[in-house]
Design a protein around this motif. Sequence first.
Motif, PDB file in Angstrom:
ATOM      1  N   ASP A  43       0.840  -1.200   0.000  1.00 54.01           N
ATOM      2  CA  ASP A  43       0.000   0.000   0.000  1.00 54.01           C
ATOM      3  C   ASP A  43       0.876   1.252   0.000  1.00 54.01           C
ATOM      4  O   ASP A  43       0.624   2.204  -0.744  1.00 54.01           O
ATOM      5  N   PHE A  46       2.777   1.526  -3.477  1.00 52.72           N
ATOM      6  CA  PHE A  46       1.929   1.766  -4.648  1.00 52.72           C
ATOM      7  C   PHE A  46       0.867   2.832  -4.420  1.00 52.72           C
ATOM      8  O   PHE A  46      -0.010   3.030  -5.254  1.00 52.72           O
ATOM      9  N   GLY A  47       0.937   3.533  -3.281  1.00 52.15           N
ATOM     10  CA  GLY A  47       0.008   4.622  -3.024  1.00 52.15           C
ATOM     11  C   GLY A  47      -1.435   4.186  -2.913  1.00 52.15           C
ATOM     12  O   GLY A  47      -2.328   4.814  -3.473  1.00 52.15           O
ATOM     13  N   ARG A  48      -1.662   3.111  -2.174  1.00 51.47           N
ATOM     14  CA  ARG A  48      -3.020   2.611  -1.982  1.00 51.47           C
ATOM     15  C   ARG A  48      -3.410   2.755  -0.516  1.00 51.47           C
ATOM     16  O   ARG A  48      -2.571   3.019   0.333  1.00 51.47           O
ATOM     17  N   GLY A  49      -4.692   2.525  -0.229  1.00 48.86           N
ATOM     18  CA  GLY A  49      -5.159   2.532   1.154  1.00 48.86           C
ATOM     19  C   GLY A  49      -4.838   3.844   1.850  1.00 48.86           C
ATOM     20  O   GLY A  49      -5.149   4.917   1.344  1.00 48.86           O
ATOM     21  N   TRP A  51      -2.229   5.372   2.015  1.00 51.42           N
ATOM     22  CA  TRP A  51      -1.255   6.156   1.252  1.00 51.42           C
ATOM     23  C   TRP A  51      -1.748   6.443  -0.165  1.00 51.42           C
ATOM     24  O   TRP A  51      -0.960   6.578  -1.093  1.00 51.42           O
ATOM     25  N   ALA A  52      -3.043   6.579  -0.339  1.00 52.76           N
ATOM     26  CA  ALA A  52      -3.619   6.810  -1.666  1.00 52.76           C
ATOM     27  C   ALA A  52      -3.212   8.168  -2.241  1.00 52.76           C
ATOM     28  O   ALA A  52      -3.224   8.354  -3.446  1.00 52.76           O
ATOM     29  N   GLN A  54      -0.537  10.111  -3.456  1.00 57.30           N
ATOM     30  CA  GLN A  54       0.856   9.914  -3.885  1.00 57.30           C
ATOM     31  C   GLN A  54       1.778  11.052  -3.465  1.00 57.30           C
ATOM     32  O   GLN A  54       2.963  10.863  -3.311  1.00 57.30           O
ATOM     33  N   ASP A  84       6.502  -4.793 -10.818  1.00 51.94           N
ATOM     34  CA  ASP A  84       6.020  -3.478 -11.231  1.00 51.94           C
ATOM     35  C   ASP A  84       7.181  -2.621 -11.734  1.00 51.94           C
ATOM     36  O   ASP A  84       8.211  -2.521 -11.068  1.00 51.94           O
TER      37      ASP A  84
END
Length: 145
Positions: A43, A46-49, A51-52, A54, A84
């Motif tokens: 997370d 990849f900037g999810r959850g 940490w969405a 960026q 990735d």
Amino acid sequence: MSNRPILLVEDNPDDVELTRIAFAEAKIANPLHVVGNGVEALDYLFGRGAWADQARHEPPALVLLDLNMPRMDGREVLQAIRADSETRSLPVVVMTTSAEPFDVEACYSLGANSYIRKPVDFGQFMWAVKQVGMYWLVLNHPREG
């Protein structure tokens, strides 16, 4: 020397604290960002959850990765990092208690840059973490981009 953060993926609070102390003693100025499992690590990367956004963080200069963690183990995290294009070249150092040949081989096959068995002795643990920090953050010349 970059001041980008170090991502420590570790579920043992004692090892987290020892790592913080070792980096402080080695005068490693990079901020240490800690997550407690593989899902949180991905997370973050990849900037999810949580940490969405960026813009909240930059990619780490180094990932210190434990293998045996809840929710998602280090091998799965390593595989996702290498799959990735944005994270493929991040330096990933596996630091774990396992010295099993299978684990060592699996991690190198998945693209680990280094595999270190965590010493059980306090002094040796501190020395090992300092050496990792000095090499990867001071001496090593990383790829651009």
